[in-house]
Design a protein around this motif. Structure first.
Motif, mmCIF file in Angstrom:
data_model
loop_
_atom_site.group_PDB
_atom_site.id
_atom_site.type_symbol
_atom_site.label_atom_id
_atom_site.label_comp_id
_atom_site.label_asym_id
_atom_site.label_seq_id
_atom_site.Cartn_x
_atom_site.Cartn_y
_atom_site.Cartn_z
ATOM 1 N N LEU A 167 0.828 -1.212 0.000
ATOM 2 C CA LEU A 167 0.000 0.000 0.000
ATOM 3 C C LEU A 167 0.858 1.257 0.000
ATOM 4 C CD1 LEU A 167 -2.463 -1.882 0.600
ATOM 5 C CD2 LEU A 167 -3.270 -0.108 2.156
ATOM 6 N N PHE A 168 1.866 1.283 0.876
ATOM 7 C CA PHE A 168 2.689 2.484 0.994
ATOM 8 C C PHE A 168 3.462 2.760 -0.296
ATOM 9 C CE2 PHE A 168 6.705 4.589 2.049
ATOM 10 C CZ PHE A 168 6.233 5.733 2.662
ATOM 11 N N GLN A 169 4.111 1.739 -0.828
ATOM 12 C CA GLN A 169 4.925 1.942 -2.028
ATOM 13 C C GLN A 169 4.065 2.288 -3.241
ATOM 14 O OE1 GLN A 169 8.074 2.180 -2.065
ATOM 15 N NE2 GLN A 169 8.675 1.317 -0.099
ATOM 16 N N LEU A 170 2.925 1.596 -3.383
ATOM 17 C CA LEU A 170 2.031 1.894 -4.511
ATOM 18 C C LEU A 170 1.510 3.324 -4.409
ATOM 19 C CD1 LEU A 170 0.432 0.999 -7.001
ATOM 20 C CD2 LEU A 170 -1.327 0.102 -5.459
ATOM 21 N N ALA A 171 1.145 3.745 -3.207
ATOM 22 C CA ALA A 171 0.652 5.112 -3.016
ATOM 23 C C ALA A 171 1.712 6.143 -3.394
ATOM 24 C CB ALA A 171 0.211 5.311 -1.562
ATOM 25 N N GLN A 172 2.947 5.911 -2.965
ATOM 26 C CA GLN A 172 4.021 6.851 -3.262
ATOM 27 C C GLN A 172 4.267 6.967 -4.764
ATOM 28 O OE1 GLN A 172 5.698 8.875 -1.109
ATOM 29 N NE2 GLN A 172 4.378 8.137 0.537
ATOM 30 N N CYS A 173 4.253 5.830 -5.457
ATOM 31 C CA CYS A 173 4.524 5.854 -6.900
ATOM 32 C C CYS A 173 3.353 6.434 -7.692
ATOM 33 C CB CYS A 173 4.859 4.452 -7.387
ATOM 34 S SG CYS A 173 6.444 3.839 -6.783
ATOM 35 N N LEU A 174 2.123 6.182 -7.244
ATOM 36 C CA LEU A 174 0.968 6.792 -7.907
ATOM 37 C C LEU A 174 0.978 8.308 -7.719
ATOM 38 C CD1 LEU A 174 -1.863 4.236 -7.037
ATOM 39 C CD2 LEU A 174 -0.909 4.691 -9.304
ATOM 40 N N MET A 175 1.359 8.766 -6.517
ATOM 41 C CA MET A 175 1.471 10.208 -6.283
ATOM 42 C C MET A 175 2.561 10.809 -7.165
ATOM 43 S SD MET A 175 1.066 10.150 -2.137
ATOM 44 C CE MET A 175 1.555 11.849 -1.901
ATOM 45 N N GLU A 176 3.655 10.076 -7.341
ATOM 46 C CA GLU A 176 4.740 10.537 -8.202
ATOM 47 C C GLU A 176 4.257 10.716 -9.641
ATOM 48 O OE1 GLU A 176 8.094 7.842 -9.532
ATOM 49 O OE2 GLU A 176 9.112 8.984 -7.951
ATOM 50 N N ARG A 177 3.259 9.911 -10.036
ATOM 51 C CA ARG A 177 2.715 9.985 -11.392
ATOM 52 C C ARG A 177 1.595 11.019 -11.498
ATOM 53 N NH1 ARG A 177 4.276 5.938 -14.701
ATOM 54 N NH2 ARG A 177 2.417 6.171 -16.011
ATOM 55 N N GLY A 178 1.345 11.771 -10.427
ATOM 56 C CA GLY A 178 0.410 12.879 -10.482
ATOM 57 C C GLY A 178 -0.966 12.622 -9.918
ATOM 58 N N HIS A 179 -1.224 11.422 -9.413
ATOM 59 C CA HIS A 179 -2.543 11.112 -8.855
ATOM 60 C C HIS A 179 -2.636 11.608 -7.405
ATOM 61 C CE1 HIS A 179 -3.375 8.602 -12.339
ATOM 62 N NE2 HIS A 179 -2.192 8.043 -12.172
ATOM 63 N N ARG A 180 -3.850 11.843 -6.973
ATOM 64 C CA ARG A 180 -4.085 12.214 -5.577
ATOM 65 C C ARG A 180 -4.537 10.957 -4.841
ATOM 66 N NH1 ARG A 180 -8.332 16.762 -3.276
ATOM 67 N NH2 ARG A 180 -7.711 16.621 -1.085
ATOM 68 N N VAL A 181 -3.758 10.520 -3.860
ATOM 69 C CA VAL A 181 -3.981 9.231 -3.204
ATOM 70 C C VAL A 181 -4.154 9.423 -1.707
ATOM 71 C CG1 VAL A 181 -3.077 6.893 -2.856
ATOM 72 C CG2 VAL A 181 -2.519 8.149 -4.953
ATOM 73 N N ILE A 182 -5.142 8.710 -1.146
ATOM 74 C CA ILE A 182 -5.277 8.618 0.302
ATOM 75 C C ILE A 182 -5.292 7.139 0.677
ATOM 76 C CG2 ILE A 182 -6.591 10.767 0.439
ATOM 77 C CD1 ILE A 182 -9.095 8.999 1.015
ATOM 78 N N ILE A 183 -4.974 6.854 1.925
ATOM 79 C CA ILE A 183 -5.058 5.492 2.452
ATOM 80 C C ILE A 183 -6.053 5.488 3.606
ATOM 81 C CG2 ILE A 183 -3.803 3.700 3.738
ATOM 82 C CD1 ILE A 183 -1.401 4.279 1.988
#
Length: 446
Positions: free
Chosen positions: A29-45
């Protein structure tokens, strides 16, 4: 409003399992969230509270984490009420203007209930299955039945191995075309080899250290490990080398280890490290070992063996589930899920480590770096999101029908529950309207 390919989305990753708890799902969850944010998405957990960690928190790069005030019930999962969690999940998902709800782990009640609520709110839903289940025992029957209801209205499933995909399709009834395979990955910047523990120093130290890192539960083969440790502790290998053990993890089977250590007087040979934060696994466990043992009885992927190989360790693992898909045989010794096979594999691995017949630590690390990259996982997950956002959402009638057809008795009951929650949300929207959260400012870790 669903948008087209190449756009940035507002995504909620949901699971009962997240930091400060440690494990494969938590790291995913943490790594996927970080990489999705890097790609410009807005992510919450979204997860449940852990001790004093309750409410809203911010992690690395402004990752927003909601620790909901829902009491864990069993094995760090919340009680499956469905109705009880709808109001709080509605508040978070609506206020954050979430477009995609992505639940993780078949063991996570909160992940399933978030998918249920996301379907009620007409949001795209995705489920990632990290585990394998059987079909005969009582727990598997109950879990598979619950999974069938939970995934009746899911838009897409992701599995971490091809074996896991076949298992999920059979258990849940989700069409094969709606299931993708995206493997896990490893943060190789963290899991670096400890080069001071090179094979040439083994003869001087007279010790080969075997690491075990997992939840201490039955399905991780803890009974097998407890049986094999005394047998290996009695052996002496070439050049007078003996074997010590490091055990990282906690769970209901810990008492089995403690009884084994006491019965065989192994206090100086077996070190129990307890549950380790993920940030300490490399330094406290893997960097101090030469061989990593995984004795799982069932496993969809097993990130632990990837982390071990990334740190240059020799891996011995049971050949079950999706594990044969993870590593080529030059990096791993495959054994059967029984004591004799485990002993044979470990003895051979120890001999090869002593005689320097294993790939170098650098070769192991470079293979994992090339083959398992979190940015690649995020890119492939984004393709799934793009596909979903191009599709027209199912109607309420279709969603009710999907649930109705999942079973003769329970199906109609779940369909009526879904309708009840639909009208309940309509009432909540009128009585307790939610103010949309338009905050996009990144805040530091708290």
């Amino acid at each position: 409003m669903r948008r087209g390919q190449g756009r940035h989305y507002r995504i909620a990753l949901v699971s009962d399992f997240f930091y400060p708890n440690s494990g494969g799902v938590e790291s995913h969850l943490f790594q996927l969230a970080q990489c999705l944010m890097e790609r410009g998405h807005r992510v919450i957990i979204i997860t449940h509270f852990y001790g004093a960690r309750i409410g809203l928190r911010f992690m690395t790069h402004g990752l927003k984490v909601y620790y909901l005030p829902i009491q864990p019930f069993y094995n760090k999962s919340v009680l499956p009420t469905i109705v009880g969690s709808v109001p709080v999940l509605r508040r978070v998902l609506v206020s954050e203007q979430i477009e995609i709800v992505h639940g993780h782990s078949a063991f996570s009640t909160l992940g399933h209930e978030a998918i249920f609520t996301g379907a009620l709110l007409d949001q795209s839903t995705v489920f990632t299955d990290h585990s394998l289940f059987g079909f005969a025992d009582v727990s598997a029957v109950v879990t598979n039945t619950f999974l069938k209801f939970s995934l009746a209205n899911v838009d897409h499933c992701i599995c971490v191995s091809h074996t896991g995909k076949e298992n999920t399709v059979l258990r849940s009834g989700v069409p094969r075309k709606c299931v993708s395979v995206i493997p896990n990955a490893v943060d190789t910047q963290v899991f670096q080899p400890e080069y001071s523990r090179d094979p040439g120093r083994i003869r001087d130290s007279k010790k080969v250290v075997i690491a075990i890192g997992s939840r201490l539960v039955y399905r991780k083969g803890i009974d097998l490990i407890a049986a094999i440790i005394p047998r290996l502790s009695e052996m002496t290998f070439a050049h007078g080398v003996t074997v010590d053990f490091l055990v990282g993890g906690d769970g209901p089977k810990r008492i089995l280890f403690e009884e084994m250590i006491e019965a065989h007087d192994l206090q100086s040979r077996v070190t129990m490290l307890g549950e380790l934060p993920h940030a300490q696994i490399r330094d406290e466990l893997l960097a101090r070992a030469d061989v990593f043992l995984n004795a799982s009885l069932t496993e969809a992927f097993c990130m632990a063996i990837l982390e071990a190989v990334s740190c240059g360790l020799t891996v011995v693992s049971t050949k079950v589930g999706g594990i044969p898909e993870v590593l080529p045989e030059k990096f791993i010794y495959f054994v059967g899920p029984d004591v004799l096979s485990l002993e044979t594999g470990l003895v051979q691995a120890i001999k090869d480590v002593i005689n320097d017949r294993r790939p170098t630590k650098q070769a192991c690390h470079e293979f994992v770096s090339r083959a398992y990259n979190w940015r690649d996982v995020a890119e492939r997950t984004e393709i799934v999101y793009d596909r979903l956002m191009r599709e027209k959402p199912a109607t309420l009638a279709r969603k009710v029908r999907n649930l109705w057809e999942t079973g003769r008795v329970a199906g109609p009951l779940m369909a009526m529950l879904f309708l009840f929650c639909h009208y309940w949300i309509m009432l909540l929207d009128r009585v307790y309207p939610i103010k949309l959260n338009k905050e996009t400012t990144k805040r530091p870790y708290l």
